[in-house]
Design a protein around this motif. Sequence first.
Motif, PDB file in Angstrom:
ATOM      1  N   THR A 176      38.703  32.336  29.541  1.00 22.51           N
ATOM      2  CA  THR A 176      39.632  32.287  30.812  1.00 22.51           C
ATOM      3  C   THR A 176      38.738  31.768  31.707  1.00 22.51           C
ATOM      4  O   THR A 176      38.008  32.445  31.954  1.00 22.51           O
ATOM      5  CB  THR A 176      40.437  33.520  30.822  1.00 22.51           C
ATOM      6  OG1 THR A 176      41.134  33.790  29.829  1.00 22.51           O
ATOM      7  CG2 THR A 176      41.337  33.150  31.813  1.00 22.51           C
ATOM      8  N   LEU A 177      39.124  31.071  32.615  1.00 20.46           N
ATOM      9  CA  LEU A 177      38.217  30.590  33.887  1.00 20.46           C
ATOM     10  C   LEU A 177      39.380  30.167  35.137  1.00 20.46           C
ATOM     11  O   LEU A 177      40.091  29.460  34.382  1.00 20.46           O
ATOM     12  CB  LEU A 177      37.522  29.511  33.782  1.00 20.46           C
ATOM     13  CG  LEU A 177      36.344  29.460  32.625  1.00 20.46           C
ATOM     14  CD1 LEU A 177      35.498  28.299  32.452  1.00 20.46           C
ATOM     15  CD2 LEU A 177      35.334  30.600  33.158  1.00 20.46           C
ATOM     16  N   GLY A 178      39.435  30.821  35.978  1.00 15.50           N
ATOM     17  CA  GLY A 178      40.550  30.513  37.007  1.00 15.50           C
ATOM     18  C   GLY A 178      40.100  31.158  38.506  1.00 15.50           C
ATOM     19  O   GLY A 178      39.033  31.588  38.585  1.00 15.50           O
ATOM     20  N   MET A 179      41.103  31.018  39.247  1.00 11.37           N
ATOM     21  CA  MET A 179      40.908  31.276  40.732  1.00 11.37           C
ATOM     22  C   MET A 179      42.114  32.041  41.250  1.00 11.37           C
ATOM     23  O   MET A 179      43.317  31.689  40.436  1.00 11.37           O
ATOM     24  CB  MET A 179      40.865  30.251  41.726  1.00 11.37           C
ATOM     25  CG  MET A 179      39.901  29.729  41.518  1.00 11.37           C
ATOM     26  SD  MET A 179      39.169  28.270  42.803  1.00 11.37           S
ATOM     27  CE  MET A 179      39.534  29.156  44.124  1.00 11.37           C
ATOM     28  N   GLY A 180      42.063  32.982  41.953  1.00 10.35           N
ATOM     29  CA  GLY A 180      43.400  33.463  42.520  1.00 10.35           C
ATOM     30  C   GLY A 180      42.937  34.536  43.673  1.00 10.35           C
ATOM     31  O   GLY A 180      41.997  34.371  44.533  1.00 10.35           O
ATOM     32  N   GLU A 181      43.862  35.591  43.964  1.00 13.04           N
ATOM     33  CA  GLU A 181      43.738  36.455  45.046  1.00 13.04           C
ATOM     34  C   GLU A 181      44.139  37.695  45.000  1.00 13.04           C
ATOM     35  O   GLU A 181      44.795  38.060  43.912  1.00 13.04           O
ATOM     36  CB  GLU A 181      44.378  35.671  46.518  1.00 13.04           C
ATOM     37  CG  GLU A 181      46.037  35.889  46.134  1.00 13.04           C
ATOM     38  CD  GLU A 181      46.769  35.516  47.228  1.00 13.04           C
ATOM     39  OE1 GLU A 181      46.044  34.875  47.942  1.00 13.04           O
ATOM     40  OE2 GLU A 181      48.046  35.604  47.429  1.00 13.04           O
ATOM     41  N   ALA A 182      43.375  38.703  45.745  1.00 14.94           N
ATOM     42  CA  ALA A 182      43.716  40.101  45.508  1.00 14.94           C
ATOM     43  C   ALA A 182      44.470  40.496  46.743  1.00 14.94           C
ATOM     44  O   ALA A 182      43.962  39.954  47.705  1.00 14.94           O
ATOM     45  CB  ALA A 182      42.388  40.982  45.434  1.00 14.94           C
TER      46      ALA A 182
END
Length: 181
Positions: A104-110
């Motif tokens: 899994t490779l991705g981007m996001g926010e906390a």
Amino acid sequence: MNRKFIVRIFGIVVALFLILAGDVAHAQLRTRVFLSPRLKIGWTFYSGFNYGLEMNIGLFNLKEEKPEINVCLAPQYMLVNYKGNVHSLISVNAVLESDYYRLTLGMGEALTKWGFNNRNSNKAFGYNVGLGLSTSSKFTPWVEANGFVLKNGYWEFYGRPYYLSVSGFFRPDPYVVYETN
């Protein structure tokens, strides 16, 4: 959505395919769109329990022989308990998945809410990397290690520049929406 965010997700997907260029050259691409929801439960180091949902959306197969290698897109929403507070980790991931492993490779926010009646909120952006392993039996749970690394480093609401977690889930039989022969 932010245009920079979309460009970065596209870049991650392209990089994922370039890594597999050797396999793609010998593969027969087959369109296979499917849906596979997952409920994840696990532990985040230095924090506590985590739990969340993921919707695995299969796009196509790279290899038809066993084990198949599926290319997927997976939006994910995880909640992490930290010192009586709940942090939300929201990410969009590119996924390579077979019967035995999952990358899994991705981007996001906390995101966290704080203050009187949780009126205030703070966000931090980051990158999500994960590796999951299992056996070919559908009754064996998947064990996945995830790292959510914050882009700007130290985040005062967590005290660390990353979230390291281990979670488990069962992979149900996918619901096939569209498939070419």
